[in-house]
Design an enzyme around this catalytic site. Structure first.
Site, mmCIF file in Angstrom:
data_model
loop_
_atom_site.group_PDB
_atom_site.id
_atom_site.type_symbol
_atom_site.label_atom_id
_atom_site.label_comp_id
_atom_site.label_asym_id
_atom_site.label_seq_id
_atom_site.Cartn_x
_atom_site.Cartn_y
_atom_site.Cartn_z
ATOM 1 N N GLY A 154 10.351 -76.703 37.934
ATOM 2 C CA GLY A 154 11.062 -77.959 38.187
ATOM 3 C C GLY A 154 12.106 -78.248 37.121
ATOM 4 N N ASN A 178 9.077 -69.961 38.467
ATOM 5 C CA ASN A 178 7.882 -69.122 38.337
ATOM 6 C C ASN A 178 6.761 -69.536 39.290
ATOM 7 O OD1 ASN A 178 7.520 -71.555 36.995
ATOM 8 N ND2 ASN A 178 6.089 -70.708 35.517
ATOM 9 N N GLU A 179 7.108 -70.265 40.351
ATOM 10 C CA GLU A 179 6.079 -70.829 41.245
ATOM 11 C C GLU A 179 5.074 -69.792 41.728
ATOM 12 O OE1 GLU A 179 9.056 -71.890 41.080
ATOM 13 O OE2 GLU A 179 9.068 -74.058 41.306
HETATM 14 C C1 LIG Z 1 13.667 -82.203 40.597
HETATM 15 C C2 LIG Z 1 12.958 -81.575 41.662
HETATM 16 C C3 LIG Z 1 11.980 -80.615 41.162
HETATM 17 C C4 LIG Z 1 11.258 -79.960 42.260
HETATM 18 C C5 LIG Z 1 10.198 -79.118 41.700
HETATM 19 C C6 LIG Z 1 9.445 -78.423 42.763
HETATM 20 C C7 LIG Z 1 8.403 -77.518 42.331
HETATM 21 C C8 LIG Z 1 8.186 -77.194 41.138
HETATM 22 C C9 LIG Z 1 7.085 -76.326 40.762
HETATM 23 C C10 LIG Z 1 6.687 -76.557 39.336
HETATM 24 O O1 LIG Z 1 7.396 -77.122 38.565
HETATM 25 S S1 LIG Z 1 5.132 -76.007 38.933
HETATM 26 C C11 LIG Z 1 5.024 -76.240 37.181
HETATM 27 C C12 LIG Z 1 5.418 -74.981 36.552
HETATM 28 N N1 LIG Z 1 5.441 -75.131 35.118
HETATM 29 C C13 LIG Z 1 4.992 -74.206 34.321
HETATM 30 O O2 LIG Z 1 4.490 -73.170 34.729
HETATM 31 C C14 LIG Z 1 5.103 -74.489 32.851
HETATM 32 C C15 LIG Z 1 3.786 -74.505 32.229
HETATM 33 N N2 LIG Z 1 3.898 -74.788 30.797
HETATM 34 C C16 LIG Z 1 4.268 -73.870 29.904
HETATM 35 O O3 LIG Z 1 4.556 -72.733 30.180
HETATM 36 C C17 LIG Z 1 4.294 -74.331 28.478
HETATM 37 O O4 LIG Z 1 3.545 -75.503 28.376
HETATM 38 C C18 LIG Z 1 5.724 -74.590 27.933
HETATM 39 C C19 LIG Z 1 6.502 -75.521 28.830
HETATM 40 C C20 LIG Z 1 6.457 -73.261 27.774
HETATM 41 C C21 LIG Z 1 5.573 -75.255 26.527
HETATM 42 O O5 LIG Z 1 4.768 -74.461 25.698
HETATM 43 P P1 LIG Z 1 4.113 -75.120 24.396
HETATM 44 O O6 LIG Z 1 3.376 -74.018 23.700
HETATM 45 O O7 LIG Z 1 5.140 -75.873 23.630
HETATM 46 O O8 LIG Z 1 3.120 -76.233 24.944
HETATM 47 P P2 LIG Z 1 1.645 -76.009 25.540
HETATM 48 O O9 LIG Z 1 0.661 -75.948 24.398
HETATM 49 O O10 LIG Z 1 1.630 -74.900 26.501
HETATM 50 O O11 LIG Z 1 1.416 -77.368 26.368
HETATM 51 C C22 LIG Z 1 1.200 -78.605 25.724
HETATM 52 C C23 LIG Z 1 0.365 -79.491 26.642
HETATM 53 O O12 LIG Z 1 1.102 -79.737 27.845
HETATM 54 C C24 LIG Z 1 0.332 -79.336 28.991
HETATM 55 N N3 LIG Z 1 1.250 -78.851 30.032
HETATM 56 C C25 LIG Z 1 2.147 -77.875 29.933
HETATM 57 N N4 LIG Z 1 2.826 -77.729 31.073
HETATM 58 C C26 LIG Z 1 2.343 -78.653 31.930
HETATM 59 C C27 LIG Z 1 2.648 -79.005 33.281
HETATM 60 N N5 LIG Z 1 3.621 -78.380 33.988
HETATM 61 N N6 LIG Z 1 1.974 -79.996 33.848
HETATM 62 C C28 LIG Z 1 0.994 -80.661 33.165
HETATM 63 N N7 LIG Z 1 0.648 -80.364 31.876
HETATM 64 C C29 LIG Z 1 1.326 -79.378 31.267
HETATM 65 C C30 LIG Z 1 -0.570 -78.242 28.441
HETATM 66 O O13 LIG Z 1 -1.681 -78.074 29.270
HETATM 67 C C31 LIG Z 1 -0.923 -78.790 27.081
HETATM 68 O O14 LIG Z 1 -1.894 -79.809 27.302
HETATM 69 P P3 LIG Z 1 -3.065 -80.094 26.252
HETATM 70 O O15 LIG Z 1 -3.880 -81.174 26.881
HETATM 71 O O16 LIG Z 1 -2.360 -80.511 24.982
HETATM 72 O O17 LIG Z 1 -3.836 -78.817 26.089
#
Ligand SMILES: CCCCCC/C=C/CC(=O)SCCNC(=O)CCNC(=O)[C@H](O)C(C)(C)COP(=O)(O)OP(=O)(O)OC[C@H]1O[C@@H](n2cnc3c(N)ncnc32)[C@H](O)[C@@H]1OP(=O)(O)O
Length: 303
Positions: A154, A178-179
């Protein structure tokens, strides 16, 4: 004639505002660091900081939903409202979209909004996603993405909805859709946005593989327009903005509309069906399990 149809289109794109401002503090105004007159006052909300510069007609809009700017319902709502506010203010012609969170531009969809939630919530959430995409994709303003962090899924779509993208040269800042790696499928409007940006063959590969491109590859495939050292992202975004603002607004806006209308219309025609598809897909037990597993993996990945 062309102008009239452009205006009608823009009107249709202005869909209903929501009354879902859970926990938001919209409309707050405070002096920007360094003080100054009206042009230096910043406004915004809890999760979106807007730093307007009336003199140049450019506002910097910063996402600040720590830790990773996941697109929660509140963030989506506040982004749409902040953008609408700038669009309605004739002082502004351009917005630089960037992140206030270190190392992450936007982590994409907030997975906690669709894991273990009921269908009504998932539907409300997806409609908010659609709305943000329509607003950004069709914005009459020049939108430049200053991508100062990781930009998956997103996050990538928000960047691709802008007119121009500047990415910081850091191998950790990968960008792409990366969905498939989460076991979910990009909806057709994300796919269309990808194809419109990098072409059919590159999209076919990247979408199936769930590729997240490091900066040099993102530049090569055409996902971003410039890759620059991290400390030059903002200044480069401003230079790009100046290039786009050198074009008369009406000509640029109508051309943008001509290029993007068919893609946006496709979603506008099928918005309810797209929502139903999303909800029935995401609420399946098997999909819930893979989303939970992905979230768990993220939470354990620390360090
Ligand atoms: C505008 C229209 C948009 C339409 C969109 C339609 C569809 C979209 C599909 C998606 O977007 S699916 C989501 C895909 N996202 C990902 O795969 C990203 C996942 N996250 C990461 O890879 C990493 O977090 C990062 C972004 C590279 C950052 O890495 P970093 O090492 O800095 O942080 P983390 O330790 O990994 O994360 C911190 C904290 O945040 C939580 N978290 C990360 N991503 C998400 C998320 N997408 N949703 C909810 N929570 C997320 C993670 O679990 C950590 O939580 P904690 O509680 O502190 O352990």
């Amino acid at each position: 004639m062309a102008l009239a149809s452009g205006v009608r289109f823009a009107e249709r794109a202005l869909l209903r505002p929501w009354a879902l401002l859970r926990g938001t503090t919209l409309g707050r105004t405070e002096p920007a660091a360094g003080g100054g007159g009206d042009g230096a006052r910043r406004f915004g909300s809890q999760r979106v900081l807007v730093e307007p510069d009336a003199a140049s007609g450019v506002a910097v809009m910063k996402l600040r939903n720590p830790p990773v700017n996941a697109l929660s319902l509140e963030l989506l709502t506040e982004l749409v409202i902040s953008l609408e506010k700038l669009e309605n203010d004739k002082t502004f012609r351009g917005v630089i979209l960037t992140s206030d969170c270190p190392r992450v531009f936007c982590a994409g969809l907030d997975l906690t909004e669709i894991c273990g939630r009921n269908p009504a919530h998932c539907a409300e959430y997806w409609k908010a996603m659609q709305e943000l995409w329509l607003r950004t994709y069709l914005s009459s303003l020049v939108l430049v993405a200053a991508i100062n962090g990781a930009c998956p899924a997103g996050g990538c779509i928000i960047a691709l909805s802008c007119d121009c993208r500047v990415l910081a040269d850091n191998p950790k800042y990968r960008i792409g859709l990366n969905e498939t790696l989460l076991g979910i499928i990009a909806p057709f409007w994300l796919k269309d946005t990808y194809v419109n940006t990098i072409g059919h063959r590159a999209s076919e590969q990247a979408l199936q593989l769930g590729s997240l491109f490091p900066p040099a590859e993102a530049l090569q495939v055409g996902l971003v327009d410039q890759v620059v050292p991290e400390d030059q992202v903002q200044s480069t975004a401003l230079s790009e903005m100046a290039r786009w603002l050198a074009v008369p607004d009406h000509a640029r806006q109508l051309t943008k509309n001509m290029m993007r209308k068919a893609t946006a219309d496709r979603l506008l025609r099928q918005r309810d069906a797209d929502t139903q598809n999303f909800v029935s897909f995401v609420c399946r037990d098997s999909i819930q399990k893979s989303l939970q597993a992905y979230l768990e993996k993220l939470r354990q990945r620390k360090g």
